[in-house]
Structure formats: structure tokens, C-alpha cells
Design a protein around this motif. Structure first.
Motif, PDB file in Angstrom:
ATOM      1  N   ASN A  37       0.844  -1.185   0.000  1.00 28.05           N
ATOM      2  CA  ASN A  37       0.000   0.000   0.000  1.00 28.05           C
ATOM      3  C   ASN A  37       0.888   1.247   0.000  1.00 28.05           C
ATOM      4  O   ASN A  37       2.112   1.169   0.051  1.00 28.05           O
ATOM      5  CB  ASN A  37      -0.978  -0.012   1.178  1.00 28.05           C
ATOM      6  N   LYS A  38       0.304   2.424  -0.012  1.00 24.63           N
ATOM      7  CA  LYS A  38       1.066   3.672  -0.128  1.00 24.63           C
ATOM      8  C   LYS A  38       1.978   3.898   1.079  1.00 24.63           C
ATOM      9  O   LYS A  38       3.105   4.347   0.938  1.00 24.63           O
ATOM     10  CB  LYS A  38       0.114   4.855  -0.284  1.00 24.63           C
ATOM     11  N   ASN A  39       1.508   3.593   2.261  1.00 22.12           N
ATOM     12  CA  ASN A  39       2.315   3.806   3.462  1.00 22.12           C
ATOM     13  C   ASN A  39       3.568   2.948   3.444  1.00 22.12           C
ATOM     14  O   ASN A  39       4.652   3.399   3.802  1.00 22.12           O
ATOM     15  CB  ASN A  39       1.496   3.496   4.722  1.00 22.12           C
ATOM     16  N   GLU A  40       3.408   1.695   3.042  1.00 25.53           N
ATOM     17  CA  GLU A  40       4.570   0.814   2.987  1.00 25.53           C
ATOM     18  C   GLU A  40       5.549   1.263   1.919  1.00 25.53           C
ATOM     19  O   GLU A  40       6.758   1.142   2.080  1.00 25.53           O
ATOM     20  CB  GLU A  40       4.120  -0.631   2.751  1.00 25.53           C
ATOM     21  N   MET A  41       5.033   1.803   0.802  1.00 28.09           N
ATOM     22  CA  MET A  41       5.927   2.303  -0.252  1.00 28.09           C
ATOM     23  C   MET A  41       6.718   3.506   0.259  1.00 28.09           C
ATOM     24  O   MET A  41       7.905   3.634   0.014  1.00 28.09           O
ATOM     25  CB  MET A  41       5.119   2.672  -1.495  1.00 28.09           C
ATOM     26  N   ILE A  42       6.079   4.401   1.016  1.00 28.02           N
ATOM     27  CA  ILE A  42       6.770   5.559   1.582  1.00 28.02           C
ATOM     28  C   ILE A  42       7.805   5.097   2.599  1.00 28.02           C
ATOM     29  O   ILE A  42       8.938   5.577   2.628  1.00 28.02           O
ATOM     30  CB  ILE A  42       5.749   6.530   2.217  1.00 28.02           C
ATOM     31  N   ASP A  43       7.436   4.150   3.441  1.00 27.17           N
ATOM     32  CA  ASP A  43       8.365   3.642   4.447  1.00 27.17           C
ATOM     33  C   ASP A  43       9.600   3.023   3.808  1.00 27.17           C
ATOM     34  O   ASP A  43      10.717   3.216   4.271  1.00 27.17           O
ATOM     35  CB  ASP A  43       7.678   2.612   5.341  1.00 27.17           C
ATOM     36  N   SER A  45      10.905   3.777   0.882  1.00 28.34           N
ATOM     37  CA  SER A  45      11.756   4.817   0.304  1.00 28.34           C
ATOM     38  C   SER A  45      12.507   5.565   1.410  1.00 28.34           C
ATOM     39  O   SER A  45      13.667   5.922   1.258  1.00 28.34           O
ATOM     40  CB  SER A  45      10.937   5.789  -0.535  1.00 28.34           C
ATOM     41  N   GLN A  46      11.843   5.769   2.558  1.00 28.42           N
ATOM     42  CA  GLN A  46      12.525   6.419   3.671  1.00 28.42           C
ATOM     43  C   GLN A  46      13.615   5.530   4.240  1.00 28.42           C
ATOM     44  O   GLN A  46      14.685   6.017   4.616  1.00 28.42           O
ATOM     45  CB  GLN A  46      11.516   6.782   4.763  1.00 28.42           C
ATOM     46  N   LEU A  47      13.350   4.260   4.304  1.00 26.09           N
ATOM     47  CA  LEU A  47      14.374   3.329   4.779  1.00 26.09           C
ATOM     48  C   LEU A  47      15.592   3.339   3.860  1.00 26.09           C
ATOM     49  O   LEU A  47      16.730   3.332   4.329  1.00 26.09           O
ATOM     50  CB  LEU A  47      13.806   1.906   4.889  1.00 26.09           C
ATOM     51  N   GLU A  48      15.347   3.366   2.555  1.00 27.01           N
ATOM     52  CA  GLU A  48      16.464   3.418   1.604  1.00 27.01           C
ATOM     53  C   GLU A  48      17.274   4.711   1.802  1.00 27.01           C
ATOM     54  O   GLU A  48      18.498   4.705   1.783  1.00 27.01           O
ATOM     55  CB  GLU A  48      15.938   3.337   0.179  1.00 27.01           C
ATOM     56  N   ARG A  49      16.557   5.819   2.009  1.00 31.27           N
ATOM     57  CA  ARG A  49      17.235   7.095   2.213  1.00 31.27           C
ATOM     58  C   ARG A  49      18.046   7.084   3.508  1.00 31.27           C
ATOM     59  O   ARG A  49      19.179   7.550   3.550  1.00 31.27           O
ATOM     60  CB  ARG A  49      16.200   8.218   2.262  1.00 31.27           C
ATOM     61  N   LEU A  50      17.471   6.539   4.588  1.00 29.49           N
ATOM     62  CA  LEU A  50      18.192   6.451   5.857  1.00 29.49           C
ATOM     63  C   LEU A  50      19.432   5.578   5.735  1.00 29.49           C
ATOM     64  O   LEU A  50      20.490   5.909   6.274  1.00 29.49           O
ATOM     65  CB  LEU A  50      17.276   5.906   6.955  1.00 29.49           C
TER      66      LEU A  50
END
Length: 201
Positions: A37-43, A45-50
């Protein structure tokens, strides 16, 4: 007592709906890991950035440690400033026969070798007057004043800060460590103290 049995069609609908619910629940749990879902997709991408920033920080830390290790390995000549000063002095005075020889050994100034000048009519307990009289002839560093006063570094630092804020001394920030010299206001205070001491005698 009579028990009424529902019609077979009603029983069939209940069993079919229960079976459909079980199949739907089972298929949902099987398909769920593959659906984002959208929340997991955002999470994600944030994990990749972190993770990217974490790798960058680790890389910078390694570089900083390397630079610090190289800095400690390279020994800076402690007499470099003295050599440069002597070279400038020699150029300005143009001494024909004398040449400047670099210092081979590091000279250590013994703290006991700093002489306390004889200051008549000044009480060592009144540190402000004593310090003002000390720096009348020549500027001094706070370390020199500390050794002369035989007080702690913190005490001397607070005293010099107070004298600076009161306008009795001026701080030369162009030199390291800072040197302190007396101001006009400080000289006036000294003159008034000396005149009071003469009157008292």
C-alpha cells in the motif's frame, strides 16, 4: 417440545457464505505480502534514504579518523614561529655577520624561572591592583599572570575577564595566547591608589 428445522436452502446459504469467508480470508493472507500500500511504499523509500545517509556518515567518520591519524603522525616543528620571527628580524635589521641557526632542541621554560617583580606598597591579597601594576610596563599573558599571582587558572581567567569588562585592561586578540595591557582607565586607577598610599604613609 417441537424443534423447527430451517429450510434446506437457508442452511445451504449459511454454509456457502461461511466457506466463501474462509476462502477469502485464506487468500488474503496468502496475497498480502505481495501487495504494497502507499504507506509501505513511503516507508521503504525512507528506509532506503536512511540507509544511504548512514553509509555516508560511516564513510565520513572513516575519512575523519584517517585525517586525524595522519595529523598526529606529521610532527609540526614547534619552533617554526620562532624561526620565522628571527628571519623577519634578520631581514629588517640586515645583520651582515650573524646568521640564524634553527633550533635543534625544544626549549622548555621552567615555571619557576618567571621572576615576580618587586612591587612596593602593593598587597598580594588585592589581586586587581597587583595585576594592574604587573602589566603597566609590558603586556602579559594570562598564564604569566597566573604564575605570578600563584592562583588557579580559573581564578586568573575570571579576574582578567572582570578587568577587561570594567575597562581597566585591553585584550590583544591578534596574539595566541591573548595578551593583556593596561588602559588609560587602569593607569588612572593605579595613580589614585599610589597617591592614596603616599597620603597614608
Amino acid at each position: 417440545m417441537l424443534i423447527e428445522i430451517p429450510e434446506p436452502e437457508v442452511i445451504l446459504y449459511v454454509i456457502i457464505s461461511f466457506a466463501v469467508g474462509l476462502v477469502g480470508l485464506y487468500s488474503y493472507y496468502k496475497i498480502r505480502p505481495f501487495i504494497k500500500n502507499k504507506n509501505e511504499m513511503i516507508d521503504s523509500s525512507q528506509l532506503e534514504r536512511l540507509e544511504y545517509y548512514e553509509r555516508q556518515l560511516i564513510d565520513m567518520k572513516i575519512r575523519l579518523d584517517t585525517i586525524e591519524m595522519q595529523g598526529f603522525e606529521q610532527k609540526v616543528d614547534p619552533n617554526m614561529e620562532l624561526k620565522q620571527f628571527l628571519e623577519k628580524l634578520a631581514k629588517n635589521q640586515q645583520i651582515p655577520d650573524r646568521s640564524i641557526e634553527p633550533l635543534e632542541k625544544k626549549e622548555v621554560i621552567n615555571e619557576k624561572s618567571i621572576l615576580v617583580p618587586h612591587l612596593p606598597n602593593f598587597d598580594h591579597n588585592n589581586a586587581i591592583d597587583y595585576v594592574l601594576h604587573l602589566i603597566t610596563d609590558k603586556p602579559m599573558t594570562s598564564r604569566d599572570i597566573q604564575i605570578t599571582l600563584k592562583r588557579s587558572r580559573e581564578h586568573t581567567s575570571r579576574l582578567m575577564k572582570k578587568l577587561f569588562e570594567d575597562g581597566y585592561v585591553q585584550r590583544n586578540i591578534n596574539t595566541k595566547p591573548y595578551t593583556y595591557s593596561i588602559t588609560k582607565k587602569g593607569k588612572e586607577k593605579l595613580e589614585s591608589l599610589e597617591s592614596n598610599s603616599i597620603i597614608a604613609q
